[in-house]
Structure formats: C-alpha cells, structure tokens
Design a protein around this motif. Sequence first.
Motif, short mmCIF file in Angstrom:
data_model
loop_
_atom_site.label_atom_id
_atom_site.label_comp_id
_atom_site.label_asym_id
_atom_site.label_seq_id
_atom_site.Cartn_x
_atom_site.Cartn_y
_atom_site.Cartn_z
N SER A 106 51.16 42.45 48.82
CA SER A 106 51.87 41.66 47.56
C SER A 106 51.94 42.13 46.50
N GLY A 107 51.58 42.81 46.24
CA GLY A 107 51.85 43.99 45.17
C GLY A 107 51.63 43.16 43.68
N PHE A 108 50.19 41.98 43.69
CA PHE A 108 49.56 41.66 42.91
C PHE A 108 48.96 43.05 42.07
N CYS A 109 48.04 43.50 42.51
CA CYS A 109 47.42 44.54 41.77
C CYS A 109 48.03 45.65 41.12
N THR A 110 50.02 45.54 41.90
CA THR A 110 50.48 47.06 41.05
C THR A 110 52.06 46.41 40.10
N ASP A 111 51.80 44.81 40.30
CA ASP A 111 52.84 44.18 39.17
C ASP A 111 51.53 43.86 37.89
N SER A 128 39.18 54.34 36.04
CA SER A 128 39.20 53.95 34.59
C SER A 128 40.63 53.79 33.50
N GLY A 129 41.77 53.26 34.28
CA GLY A 129 43.00 52.72 33.77
C GLY A 129 42.86 51.30 32.32
N ALA A 130 42.03 50.55 32.82
CA ALA A 130 41.55 49.56 32.48
C ALA A 130 40.35 48.91 32.26
N ARG A 131 40.53 47.84 30.76
CA ARG A 131 39.10 47.44 30.72
C ARG A 131 37.50 46.65 32.03
N LEU A 132 36.80 46.39 32.22
CA LEU A 132 36.26 46.42 33.48
C LEU A 132 36.99 44.97 33.77
N ASP A 133 36.76 43.82 32.59
CA ASP A 133 37.25 42.21 32.85
C ASP A 133 38.70 41.96 33.38
N ASP A 134 39.39 43.43 33.42
CA ASP A 134 40.51 43.53 33.70
C ASP A 134 40.76 43.68 35.01
N LEU A 135 39.78 44.41 35.56
CA LEU A 135 39.77 45.49 36.96
C LEU A 135 39.34 44.10 37.83
N VAL A 136 38.07 43.41 37.40
CA VAL A 136 37.49 42.65 37.82
C VAL A 136 38.43 41.25 38.75
N ASN A 137 38.71 41.09 37.64
CA ASN A 137 40.03 40.03 37.58
C ASN A 137 41.48 40.28 38.53
N ALA A 138 41.76 41.70 38.93
CA ALA A 138 42.71 41.62 39.62
C ALA A 138 41.77 42.35 41.28
N ARG A 140 39.63 40.12 41.93
CA ARG A 140 38.86 38.78 42.85
C ARG A 140 40.49 38.32 43.50
N ARG A 141 41.38 38.80 42.22
CA ARG A 141 43.13 38.27 42.69
C ARG A 141 44.03 38.91 43.97
N CYS A 142 43.47 40.17 44.83
CA CYS A 142 43.70 39.63 45.55
C CYS A 142 43.71 39.71 46.65
N PRO A 143 45.04 38.88 47.01
CA PRO A 143 45.18 37.69 48.21
C PRO A 143 44.33 38.48 49.84
N SER A 144 44.12 39.44 50.12
CA SER A 144 43.95 39.81 51.28
C SER A 144 42.71 40.43 51.23
N GLY A 145 42.08 40.45 49.90
CA GLY A 145 40.82 40.91 50.27
C GLY A 145 40.30 42.72 50.28
N LEU A 159 30.72 40.43 41.48
CA LEU A 159 31.97 40.67 41.20
C LEU A 159 33.15 40.88 41.67
N SER A 160 33.56 41.60 43.03
CA SER A 160 34.47 41.44 43.80
C SER A 160 35.21 39.72 44.60
N ASP A 161 33.82 38.95 44.39
CA ASP A 161 34.32 37.33 45.00
C ASP A 161 34.26 36.54 43.82
N VAL A 162 34.96 35.16 44.45
CA VAL A 162 34.25 34.34 43.49
C VAL A 162 33.92 32.91 44.21
N SER A 163 32.88 32.29 43.71
CA SER A 163 32.30 30.77 44.54
C SER A 163 33.35 29.56 44.17
#
Length: 482
Positions: A106-111, A128-138, A140-145, A159-163
């Motif tokens: 999908s390119g969501f993570c790399t974009d 280690s390239g970003a803040r922890l919250d930004d990592l977590v959000n990236a 969670r947004r990965c659509p393929s899992g 942390l990885s999934d959302v209810s």
Amino acid sequence: MTDDNSVRGASDKQHQRKRIVVRRNGPYEPEPGIAIVDHLGVPIAAEAPVRLCRCGQSQTKPFCDDSHVARGFADGKDSRRVPDKLDVYAGQQAYVFDNRGTCAHSGFCTDRLNSVFHLGEEPFVAPSGARLDDLVNAVRRCPSGALGIGIGPERNTDLSDVSRPPQIEVSKDGPYRVTGDVVLVDEDGAPIAQNAGASQEHVSLCRCGSSLNKPFCSGMHCNVGFRDPVTDPLREPTLFEWAGGYPALLDMTRIFYSRYVPEDPLLGPLFAEMSPDHPERVAAWLSEVFGGPRFYTERYGGYRRMVSQHIGKEIRPGQRALWATYMVQSTDDAGLPSDPEFRAAFVAYIEWGSRIAVENSGPDAKPPPNMPVPRWWWVCNATPAARPSAGAGNAQAANEVSVALPSPDEAVQFERHIRPLFRPMDRNSMLFAFDLWKEEDVARHGRQILARLEAGTMPCDGAWPTERIALFARWANAGSNS
Ligand code: HEM
Ligand code: SF4
Ligand code: FES
C-alpha cells in the motif's frame, strides 16, 4: 505517550467477533453486522446474504455475480509469492516486526514515515527513526497487518492492533481492507492460516483475483492494472472526495489531536477534557462541510451540538492561530492532497471556521441556535482540472480530451461527441456567460463558439486540431438546419 486517543476511546467498547467465510474458488461471505464502506468511508448498502467478489471479474463489484464460475477462478497460493518470513528489528524504544510475505504494498508506511520505513533499501526498517507514538500509529495503519510492534522482543497486540467495530473497506482499485474483530474461516469453519506475525485484527484481502498469496492481497492489483469503474469522469469532485473521504480526514484529525495539541502550552489545557472520540467528531464535521454525507448531523447532532461545544470556551486569537497552523501541518503529515486548488479551499475554510469559533466562544456571544451545517466548495472556480499544471506530463494530460469520432453517416450527438470536447477548464472559463456542458447553451451560442474555434482564439491555451473543429461545425450546422 500520546497514543491514538480516539482509537483507545473506541476500544473501551466490546465488539462481538464476526466471521468472513472464504468460499473455495469463490466469493467472500461476511456475516451480518460487518459494516461495508467504500474508500471514502461511505456505507455501501448490501442485502444479506452478502457475497463479495474476489475474482476481479464481477460486473456488480464489489458484489459477486458468479463470474468466478465462468472464469474458472482458482484460489491456490502461487509458488512465486514472497516467502513467509518474520523479520525483527530492535530499536532503542521498541521492536518492530515485519513480514514481507504479508505486505500488500500500500506504501502507507514508506510514504508517511519514511524516516523509519525505507522504500527499496536495506534495512527496510530503522526502528529508532521516529517517536514511539508515530511508530505505533504507522504499524496500526498498515492495512495488510504485515507490521507489528512490541516493547520487548514479542509482538504486542495492544500496541499493534486496535479494538474497533468490524468493517470491510472496499479500497479504490485495490483490496478489501478488513478491520476489527473479524476471523477468516474456510467453508468448514476452520481458520484460514496466516503468515508469521500477521495481525489478527487488520488484513487486506485480494479482490482483483491475481494475488500470489490468496486470499490475502500481495499488491498484484497494481501490476495487473485492476480498476474500479468510473461513473462520470467529468463530474467535479467534492472536497470530501478529493481529500480522500472520511478515512483521510480522520487520519488528519488524529495526528492533530495526538501529535500537536497535548504538548502545546496554549492549546493543551483547552482540550484537556475533550471526549476520546473528538478526532472522529471533527472528521465527521469536516466530511459533511466538504460535501460528503451528513456524518456529523446523523452521528453527533449537527450544528447545535458543534456550536454548544464552542460556547463559553473564550478562545483567544493566539490559540486560534496555532489551531489553524497545526491543522494545516497535520494535513501535510496525513498526506492529504497538496495541490493549490485543494489547499486554497481547505485553508479558506479553516480560517473562516476558526474565526467563527472564536466569535461564538466569546463571553457575551449568542450564536444563532439553529443553522445548517455549512457546505464548502472549491474557491473562485479553482477546481482540480481548471488549469493545465506545470508538473511533468500534466500539461499534456490536461490538454488531452478523449474524442469519440462519429462515422460520416452517424448523427453527431451532444452528450457523446460534443460535450467531451470541452475540458473542465474550458467550461470554467466560460461559466460566467454560459455552460459548455449544457446542450441548449452550446446550441444557442453555436455560431459564436465556432467562429472563435476557427479563429484559434478559443480555448485560450491553444487552438483545436482541425478534425475537432470540423466535428463541432457538423453538429452546429446540423442543429441550425433542423
Ligand atoms: C474550522 C474551525 C473549527 C471546527 C470545524 C471545529 C470543530 C469542532 C467540533 C465539530 C466540535 C464538537 C465535537 C463534539 O461533537 O463534541 C468542536 C469542539 C471543540 N472545539 Fe472546535 N472547531 C473549530 C475551531 C476551533 C478552535 C479555533 C478552537 C480553539 C483553539 C476549538 C476548540 C474546541 C474545543 C475546546 C472543543 C470542545 C472539545 C471537548 O471538550 O470535547 N475549535 N470543535
Ligand atoms: S502493507 Fe503495510 S508493510 Fe506493506 S507497504 Fe503497506 S503499510 Fe507498509
Ligand atoms: S487486490 Fe488482488 S493482489 Fe491486491
């Protein structure tokens, strides 16, 4: 950590686990209670029992019309698929997990987080390239899992999934994006095997029929040029559609309220008591204002509710200015369109709306109790196709029209042959006088239009080729003779 608050709020509710049956060499059959939405987040009406196409051939997409039978669709995995291998990347604050065999490209993570996810480079992940919250959000947004995260060397589900409630998003020209508590089972009720480390909560399911890793999407829809039908390519999109709909606006408001607001000394205290689903509410409001469905009115109570939340807040000009600045910044962060036309309309609304918020929040303010939710539009006819862009390739594309030439003995029809000759920018340039997409207007002004075309003074960015002028003349003359 400033986590995805809105998601956490939604997670307090218990969602009932639902199933999608993956029919052998056939469609997906989601149980009732799984919402089906389009790529803009707009619900798609579906009658039970729902059968969703996965061979890519149905004429009634996203629903199955049994084309898979005629096509002889086979759902085996392809030996050329990317191997199932879980890679673990240890960082200073967390471990990131990635399985290339699950990725749907999908390119969501790399974009969106290219300081961590490196397109076409090794190592793919720099945890280690970003803040922890930004990592977590990236993650969670990965659509393929394909991605996961953990504080220790194990993938952490919290942390990885959302209810969230179960949902199938029919993505544009791509897979079904399944989120929420949904289990995939085969015809006998046995769970479908997943790759190592794959999310059990969000997956992408193939709907083009060409995945190498069926039933999951492997990104092949891009290679095979899978396209959803476009109903009316000449219709001007709403700002809501252009922005990417509710999911895109929600991405933006989540970033705004998690990345910028809590830590800001001026804004943080103002929003300290905000409801956990505040980002959803503001995204629903913006969806409605930008010409989408009436999400805020239907879900939260419309204008009255919105205004009641600003009354008495005594928003100061400095707070407003920061609010507007962070909004625009979050729009960039979320990857919303950055073209001049969209941004002009977006910023105009943010300025207008935030100044009204200040007005309504004053100590003696008496905002009108009942008003419609405003509807915003492109500003001053600056619509997406209203000018040729200087971007490489775009100028040529803007000048191209697809002309259906009638045979010499065929009658020239306005809708089929003439209207497509006029680009949106031609129409916009003339709207002050008449509408080039309306047959009666063009017929009435046919002689003058033809004269300008023949003189090469219309359109202003370059004369038409002779065969197009001849076609228009044929139509205009046939009309004046009849
Ligand atoms: C275009 C401008 C704005 C829009 C579209 C907007 C949108 C909204 C909406 C839809 C709500 C109600 C959410 C609900 O249903 O509970 C709300 C509440 C609120 N807004 Fe705005 N707003 C704007 C400007 C501002 C500005 C400039 C500020 C302050 C700097 C502000 C501060 C607040 C606060 C503090 C709340 C209450 C949050 C809570 O406690 O739950 N808003 N806004
Ligand atoms: S599917 Fe996930 S890992 Fe693959 S490109 Fe998209 S966000 Fe990245
Ligand atoms: S939808 Fe078929 S491979 Fe992605």
